[in-house]
Design a protein around this motif. Structure first.
Motif, PDB file in Angstrom:
ATOM      1  N   ARG A  73       7.022  21.506  36.479  1.00 56.11           N
ATOM      2  CA  ARG A  73       7.649  22.046  37.754  1.00 56.11           C
ATOM      3  C   ARG A  73       8.218  20.997  38.451  1.00 56.11           C
ATOM      4  O   ARG A  73       9.315  20.734  38.908  1.00 56.11           O
ATOM      5  CB  ARG A  73       6.910  23.118  38.560  1.00 56.11           C
ATOM      6  CG  ARG A  73       7.526  23.466  39.788  1.00 56.11           C
ATOM      7  CD  ARG A  73       6.372  24.500  40.635  1.00 56.11           C
ATOM      8  NE  ARG A  73       5.941  25.473  39.870  1.00 56.11           N
ATOM      9  CZ  ARG A  73       5.968  26.714  40.105  1.00 56.11           C
ATOM     10  NH1 ARG A  73       6.764  26.867  40.905  1.00 56.11           N
ATOM     11  NH2 ARG A  73       5.388  27.381  39.150  1.00 56.11           N
ATOM     12  N   GLU A  74       7.089  19.817  38.561  1.00 59.34           N
ATOM     13  CA  GLU A  74       7.830  18.637  39.431  1.00 59.34           C
ATOM     14  C   GLU A  74       8.814  17.792  38.757  1.00 59.34           C
ATOM     15  O   GLU A  74       9.908  17.501  39.363  1.00 59.34           O
ATOM     16  CB  GLU A  74       6.493  17.663  39.298  1.00 59.34           C
ATOM     17  CG  GLU A  74       5.271  18.174  40.348  1.00 59.34           C
ATOM     18  CD  GLU A  74       4.147  17.137  40.379  1.00 59.34           C
ATOM     19  OE1 GLU A  74       4.519  16.064  40.185  1.00 59.34           O
ATOM     20  OE2 GLU A  74       3.158  17.502  40.420  1.00 59.34           O
ATOM     21  N   ILE A  75       8.628  17.911  37.384  1.00 52.02           N
ATOM     22  CA  ILE A  75       9.954  17.169  36.775  1.00 52.02           C
ATOM     23  C   ILE A  75      11.036  18.076  36.806  1.00 52.02           C
ATOM     24  O   ILE A  75      12.198  17.505  37.295  1.00 52.02           O
ATOM     25  CB  ILE A  75       9.771  16.864  35.093  1.00 52.02           C
ATOM     26  CG1 ILE A  75       8.495  15.799  34.999  1.00 52.02           C
ATOM     27  CG2 ILE A  75      10.810  16.727  34.145  1.00 52.02           C
ATOM     28  CD1 ILE A  75       7.994  15.910  33.617  1.00 52.02           C
ATOM     29  N   LEU A  76      11.027  19.090  36.724  1.00 52.89           N
ATOM     30  CA  LEU A  76      12.257  20.027  36.755  1.00 52.89           C
ATOM     31  C   LEU A  76      12.929  19.938  38.097  1.00 52.89           C
ATOM     32  O   LEU A  76      14.116  20.063  38.627  1.00 52.89           O
ATOM     33  CB  LEU A  76      12.022  21.577  36.443  1.00 52.89           C
ATOM     34  CG  LEU A  76      12.073  21.966  35.120  1.00 52.89           C
ATOM     35  CD1 LEU A  76      11.581  23.451  34.745  1.00 52.89           C
ATOM     36  CD2 LEU A  76      13.244  21.681  34.394  1.00 52.89           C
ATOM     37  N   SER A  77      11.868  20.022  39.279  1.00 56.22           N
ATOM     38  CA  SER A  77      12.676  19.982  40.587  1.00 56.22           C
ATOM     39  C   SER A  77      13.086  18.667  40.975  1.00 56.22           C
ATOM     40  O   SER A  77      14.198  18.503  41.637  1.00 56.22           O
ATOM     41  CB  SER A  77      11.298  20.152  41.714  1.00 56.22           C
ATOM     42  OG  SER A  77      10.652  21.314  41.749  1.00 56.22           O
ATOM     43  N   SER A  78      12.701  17.534  40.457  1.00 55.66           N
ATOM     44  CA  SER A  78      13.291  16.199  40.547  1.00 55.66           C
ATOM     45  C   SER A  78      14.522  16.081  39.689  1.00 55.66           C
ATOM     46  O   SER A  78      15.523  15.492  40.308  1.00 55.66           O
ATOM     47  CB  SER A  78      12.131  15.367  39.928  1.00 55.66           C
ATOM     48  OG  SER A  78      12.826  14.022  40.077  1.00 55.66           O
ATOM     49  N   VAL A  79      14.567  16.614  38.698  1.00 57.57           N
ATOM     50  CA  VAL A  79      15.951  16.359  37.938  1.00 57.57           C
ATOM     51  C   VAL A  79      17.013  17.352  38.733  1.00 57.57           C
ATOM     52  O   VAL A  79      17.979  16.927  38.521  1.00 57.57           O
ATOM     53  CB  VAL A  79      15.804  17.192  36.392  1.00 57.57           C
ATOM     54  CG1 VAL A  79      17.094  17.388  35.770  1.00 57.57           C
ATOM     55  CG2 VAL A  79      14.893  16.129  35.591  1.00 57.57           C
ATOM     56  N   TYR A  80      16.326  18.505  39.086  1.00 58.66           N
ATOM     57  CA  TYR A  80      17.515  19.471  39.795  1.00 58.66           C
ATOM     58  C   TYR A  80      17.992  19.037  41.181  1.00 58.66           C
ATOM     59  O   TYR A  80      19.030  18.723  41.217  1.00 58.66           O
ATOM     60  CB  TYR A  80      16.685  20.601  40.387  1.00 58.66           C
ATOM     61  CG  TYR A  80      17.547  21.799  40.876  1.00 58.66           C
ATOM     62  CD1 TYR A  80      18.321  22.754  40.577  1.00 58.66           C
ATOM     63  CD2 TYR A  80      17.453  21.765  42.686  1.00 58.66           C
ATOM     64  CE1 TYR A  80      18.880  23.715  41.050  1.00 58.66           C
ATOM     65  CE2 TYR A  80      18.414  22.758  43.132  1.00 58.66           C
ATOM     66  CZ  TYR A  80      19.091  23.691  42.335  1.00 58.66           C
ATOM     67  OH  TYR A  80      19.782  24.616  43.127  1.00 58.66           O
TER      68      TYR A  80
END
Length: 80
Positions: A18-25
Motif C-alpha cells: 500500500r505504501e509503495i502504491l501510494s508513493s507511486v500514485y
C-alpha cells in the motif's frame, strides 16, 4: 542442514504494498500523469516505462509482484 523448501513473498506485508502504491500514485500525479491509467498500463504490460522515475517510483513499483497485486486488488474490490 535444513532441506525444506522455503517460500519467500515478494512483499513483506500488505502495508508495504500500500505504501509503495501510494508513493507511486503521488509521483505520477505530481508529474502530471493520470495515475490510474499509468498503473493499469504497467499492470497489464509489465512495462516499467509507464511509471515515472520521479521519486524513484519506477524502482519501487518493480518491487511489487504483479500477481500478488492483482489478487489483493480483486480481493478488496469484491469485499466492498
Amino acid at each position: 542442514m535444513e532441506d525444506a523448501t522455503r517460500k519467500f513473498d515478494a512483499m513483506d506485508s500488505k502495508a508495504e504494498m500500500r505504501e509503495i502504491l501510494s508513493s507511486v500514485y503521488n509521483s505520477l500525479k505530481v508529474k502530471g500523469y493520470n495515475p490510474i491509467n499509468q498503473l493499469v498500463g504497467y499492470i497489464l504490460s509489465e512495462d516499467p516505462t509507464y511509471i515515472t522515475n520521479y521519486n524513484n517510483a519506477r524502482t519501487l513499483i518493480c518491487r511489487i509482484d504483479r500477481d500478488e497485486l492483482l489478487q489483493e486488488l480483486l480481493r478488496r474490490y469484491l469485499e466492498k
